[in-house]
Design a protein around this motif. Structure first.
Motif, PDB file in Angstrom:
ATOM      1  N   SER A 334     -10.203  96.635  20.703  1.00 51.55           N
ATOM      2  CA  SER A 334      -9.219  97.501  20.041  1.00 51.55           C
ATOM      3  C   SER A 334      -8.547  96.763  18.889  1.00 51.55           C
ATOM      4  O   SER A 334      -8.322  97.335  17.817  1.00 51.55           O
ATOM      5  N   ILE A 338      -9.220  98.141  15.041  1.00 51.93           N
ATOM      6  CA  ILE A 338      -8.053  98.634  14.293  1.00 51.93           C
ATOM      7  C   ILE A 338      -7.876  97.835  13.004  1.00 51.93           C
ATOM      8  O   ILE A 338      -7.590  98.400  11.932  1.00 51.93           O
ATOM      9  N   ALA A 342      -8.131  99.274   9.124  1.00 47.41           N
ATOM     10  CA  ALA A 342      -7.049  99.028   8.155  1.00 47.41           C
ATOM     11  C   ALA A 342      -7.579  98.361   6.885  1.00 47.41           C
ATOM     12  O   ALA A 342      -7.184  98.721   5.773  1.00 47.41           O
ATOM     13  N   ILE A 422     -11.574 105.791  12.647  1.00 43.88           N
ATOM     14  CA  ILE A 422     -10.450 106.003  13.562  1.00 43.88           C
ATOM     15  C   ILE A 422     -10.952 106.597  14.878  1.00 43.88           C
ATOM     16  O   ILE A 422     -10.441 106.271  15.962  1.00 43.88           O
ATOM     17  N   ALA A 425     -12.082 103.811  16.975  1.00 39.17           N
ATOM     18  CA  ALA A 425     -10.953 103.000  17.412  1.00 39.17           C
ATOM     19  C   ALA A 425     -10.248 103.635  18.614  1.00 39.17           C
ATOM     20  O   ALA A 425      -9.822 102.937  19.546  1.00 39.17           O
ATOM     21  N   VAL A 429      -9.603 102.005  22.568  1.00 43.59           N
ATOM     22  CA  VAL A 429      -8.303 101.932  23.248  1.00 43.59           C
ATOM     23  C   VAL A 429      -8.352 102.659  24.591  1.00 43.59           C
ATOM     24  O   VAL A 429      -7.833 102.168  25.602  1.00 43.59           O
TER      25      VAL A 429
END
Length: 483
Positions: A334, A338, A342, A422, A425, A429
């Motif tokens: 995760s 992430i 970004a 996303i 991602a 999680v």
């Protein structure tokens, strides 16, 4: 056929089947952008290219569904593995000779169906023919290591052929898959089926004969045979009902175990590994904007890292248990994914280089955790009467989710750009709470004592365990360990 069991040949036969799976997962990723492929396929658009790649995945889902069907268990683990490999041979011949996208897709559909049969049945065949409990997890997990080796080899072969000219640039790498399929057939053919399958089919004499060849000590072989018969008695009359997948009131919790396996594998393949597997070179070259040669080198390095990590995770999977490997994997992945998202959002050249580093970090963590551990978990936690269904449905979840990501991923990238990541991602999680709250620790138990993991009453009734101890069977002997 005479009853002869050579576990080493079984291991290598199934390993070659997974090499074939990995080879096909990687081979097109390195040639999609070559002039020879683009010329032969008449410069296919993004949607067509996605279908060429993803058709293999959807067909693999179909193969897994066939292996999971109620009647499939009559055929046996060994025959399904060999039949799947044979279908792959015919599909590879068609794909290699393709001069249109339709023909190539048809070939890859056949390859996919065969692959689904191999990967849905192979782990069960290995798990059920492994003698020592502490070796079962590593031997099953290493199958994914061989799949990753196949992918890495395919990418390096693709890289080497970038210096060639003509149609051989992509046709020969595709054709090499036949080698792995033929080796699968040749190595599995001389063997009997798994002893558990013989007992399941009401052929205990043959099952005992196979067990005697797996275990050097006849006393241990007979003890395991007795445990298999006990497990089958525990499961008598327990059928899979649709309502049980939501609220399972059965003693052995067969439906909930299958449900947990399906969700586990589904999450693993929504984390982005197939998007990375199949479009590795494209990701580095188009999305991260690296030069073509650098992108090919990075692809080969990344898939090599994936293979090494899968072997490490498989070899050491008995340390800490399945849950800890998965929990740590989800947490660290995760962080990397992430950061990757970004940095892609920033879009500058330095940020793109850093994004490539984050992708390598993600692969470093995923490879020993979520790559092999789900295979190990589903192959050992399913009840014997429904093992083919449980593993088949779990693997079908892999291919369905992989199809979704491989087909929709590049289309989504064209539509929303970096934001498509996303999606992946989020599932990295989600993996943590799912494992923490829903999965049992299966390390250290024989296949015949998994029912007791889900129902302590069975443990007490059998006299093998108490509610405060966890049993571990190694070579047929029960070893008691405090939880």
């Amino acid at each position: 056929m005479s009853i002869k069991m050579r576990p080493t040949l079984v291991l290598w036969g199934v390993r070659m089947g997974f090499m074939s799976y990995g080879w096909d997962a990687g081979v097109l990723g390195g040639v999609l952008q070559t002039k020879a492929f683009q010329s032969a396929m008449k410069a296919p658009g993004t949607t067509t290219t996605a279908m060429i790649v993803a058709s293999f995945l959807l067909a693999s889902w179909l193969g897994c569904c066939i292996a999971a069907s109620p009647w499939s268990d009559r055929i046996g683990r060994r025959v399904w593995v060999m039949l799947g490999a044979l279908i792959q041979v015919f599909g590879t011949i068609i794909a290699t000779a393709s001069y249109s996208t339709g023909q190539l897709i048809a070939g890859r559909v056949l390859i996919g169906v065969g692959n689904g049969l191999v990967v849905a049945t192979g782990p069960v065949y290995v798990a059920e023919t492994t003698g020592a409990v502490m070796q079962r997890g590593p031997l099953v997990g290493i199958l994914m290591g061989f799949a990753c080796v196949g992918t890495a080899c395919a990418y390096w072969i693709d890289f080497g052929f970038t210096y060639a000219t003509g149609q051989v640039v992509w046709r020969l790498p595709v054709a090499i898959q036949i080698v792995w399929s033929m080796l699968t057939i040749a190595l599995c053919y001389p063997n009997a089926d798994s002893p558990r399958w013989y007992f399941l089919q009401g052929r205990p004499d043959e099952g005992r004969l196979v067990l005697q060849q797996i275990y050097a000590d006849p006393t241990l072989a007979e003890k395991v045979a007795s445990e298999i018969e006990t497990e089958l008695r525990q499961e008598v009359g327990e059928t899979l009902r649709f309502s049980d997948f939501f609220i399972d009131r059965s003693e052995t919790k067969a439906a909930s175990r299958i449900r947990d396996g399906v969700i586990l594998v589904g999450i693993a393949y929504l984390m982005g590994i197939n998007m990375i597997f199949y479009y590795m070179t494209t990701i580095f070259q188009v999305y991260i904007k690296l030069p073509a040669v650098t992108a090919s080198v990075c692809s080969g390095a990344a898939t090599t890292l994936l293979a090494i990590g899968a072997f490490v995770g498989s070899i050491y999977c008995e340390r800490g248990g399945r849950r800890k490997w998965l929990l740590w994997g989800s947490a660290l992945q995760s962080v990397f994914i992430i950061a990757f998202v970004a940095l892609l959002a920033v879009g500058t050249k330095p940020a793109s280089s850093a994004a490539a580093a984050m992708l390598f970090g993600w692969i470093l963590v995923f490879s020993p955790t979520w790559a092999p551990q789900p295979y190990i978990y589903i192959s050992e936690t399913m009840p014997l009467r429904h093992r083919h269904t449980g593993v088949g449905l779990s693997m079908s979840a892999q291919w369905l989710m992989a199809f979704l990501t491989v087909y929709a991923g590049p289309i989504g990238f064209e539509s929303v750009g970096w934001k498509i990541w996303i999606w992946f991602a989020v599932f990295n999680v989600i993996g943590f709470p799912y494992v923490y709250f829903f999965l049992h620790e299966s390390r250290g138990r024989s296949l015949e004592h998994m029912n007791e993991l889900y129902n302590e009453k069975l443990a007490v009734d059998s006299g093998s365990f108490s509610p405060s101890v966890e049993g571990s069977v190694k070579g047929g002997d029960v070893i008691e360990q405090k939880v």
